[in-house]
Design a protein around this motif. Structure first.
Motif, mmCIF file in Angstrom:
data_model
loop_
_atom_site.group_PDB
_atom_site.id
_atom_site.type_symbol
_atom_site.label_atom_id
_atom_site.label_comp_id
_atom_site.label_asym_id
_atom_site.label_seq_id
_atom_site.Cartn_x
_atom_site.Cartn_y
_atom_site.Cartn_z
ATOM 1 N N LEU A 144 52.360 -57.507 -53.057
ATOM 2 C CA LEU A 144 52.501 -58.728 -54.056
ATOM 3 C C LEU A 144 53.416 -57.985 -55.277
ATOM 4 O O LEU A 144 53.268 -57.022 -55.878
ATOM 5 N N TYR A 149 43.474 -56.849 -58.946
ATOM 6 C CA TYR A 149 44.038 -57.655 -57.760
ATOM 7 C C TYR A 149 43.809 -56.844 -56.593
ATOM 8 O O TYR A 149 43.649 -55.689 -56.546
ATOM 9 N N CYS A 163 43.933 -57.148 -52.238
ATOM 10 C CA CYS A 163 44.585 -57.522 -51.175
ATOM 11 C C CYS A 163 43.494 -57.946 -50.045
ATOM 12 O O CYS A 163 42.454 -57.401 -50.305
ATOM 13 N N GLN A 192 44.928 -50.074 -50.098
ATOM 14 C CA GLN A 192 45.815 -50.790 -51.328
ATOM 15 C C GLN A 192 46.157 -49.572 -52.385
ATOM 16 O O GLN A 192 45.421 -48.720 -52.645
ATOM 17 N N TRP A 251 45.750 -62.633 -51.689
ATOM 18 C CA TRP A 251 45.574 -61.943 -52.580
ATOM 19 C C TRP A 251 44.784 -62.542 -53.705
ATOM 20 O O TRP A 251 44.929 -63.871 -53.826
#
Lengths: 111, 115
Positions: free
Chosen positions: A75, A88, A90, A6, A35
């Protein structure tokens, strides 16, 4: 071995701007890509998710773009708000429904 | 509140002590997962239960760790002879396995600090 990568690690965006977070995976057996949003001291909460037979999914200000051939997904947070400031993650779902998570992106939305 | 609950929320212990955490999944969710999250990292899978059966354990789960889910309801995670490296947030999640794409709900976590 990190199965889901990520980027970026952190992101600062102005209110009203667009936040973009990218993830890449290796295992083609993954079958579901969510997510999650996490606030300090809280557990992760599902934000939006996509199946690999769909290239894009939009829910309100949040959009997932999925590129199966490149094994990448992203995202997009449109019209970012201060309340979107969070971490955040994933994830990709493997056998038995367990998730492999990315390392997370800390998003800060400035007023 | 009908979400996933975890107890305690925080635990401070001395190295070498045993600790036990409890997770109460959403009622009727037959699938239960434990994850561990260290600071600045994403959650890492530890173990998975389908009803009362423990079907998968990560290599992260050393022999000092044991998890149970008696009667397919709540679950416990025990760590024996804790080490400083065990300090982390331990997250529990549950899912209704009747649908392939049903959401996996996470609890608030138990934060463990080993001194």
């Amino acid at each position: 071995q990190q199965q889901v990568k990520q980027s970026p690690q952190s992101l600062i965006v102005q209110k009203g701007g667009i936040s973009i977070i990218n993830c890449a995976y290796e295992n083609t057996a993954f079958d579901y890509f969510p997510w999650y949003q996490q606030f300090p001291g809280k557990g992760p909460a599902l934000l939006i998710a996509i199946r690999p037979d769909v290239s894009e999914k939009k829910e309100g200000r949040f959009t997932i773009s999925f590129n199966k051939s490149a094994k990448q997904f992203s995202l997009h947070i449109m019209d970012s708000q201060p309340g979107d400031s969070a971490t955040y993650f994933c994830a990709a779902r493997g056998s038995w429904g367990k998730f492999q998570f990315g390392a997370g992106t800390q998003v800060v939305v400035t007023p | 509140d009908t979400g996933v609950s975890q107890d305690p929320r925080h635990k401070i212990t001395k190295r070498g002590q045993n600790v036990t955490f409890r997770c109460d999944p959403i009622s009727e969710h037959n699938r239960l997962y434990w994850y561990r999250q260290t600071l600045g990292q994403g959650p890492e899978f530890l173990t998975y239960f389908q009803n009362e059966a423990q079907l998968e354990k990560s290599r992260l789960l050393s022999d000092r760790f044991s998890a149970e889910r008696p009667k397919g309801s709540f679950s416990t995670l025990e760590i024996q002879r804790t080490e400083q490296g065990d300090s982390a947030m331990y997250l529990c999640a549950s899912r209704d396995g009747t649908g392939s794409y049903n959401e996996q709900f996470f609890g608030p976590g138990t934060r463990l600090t080993v001194l």
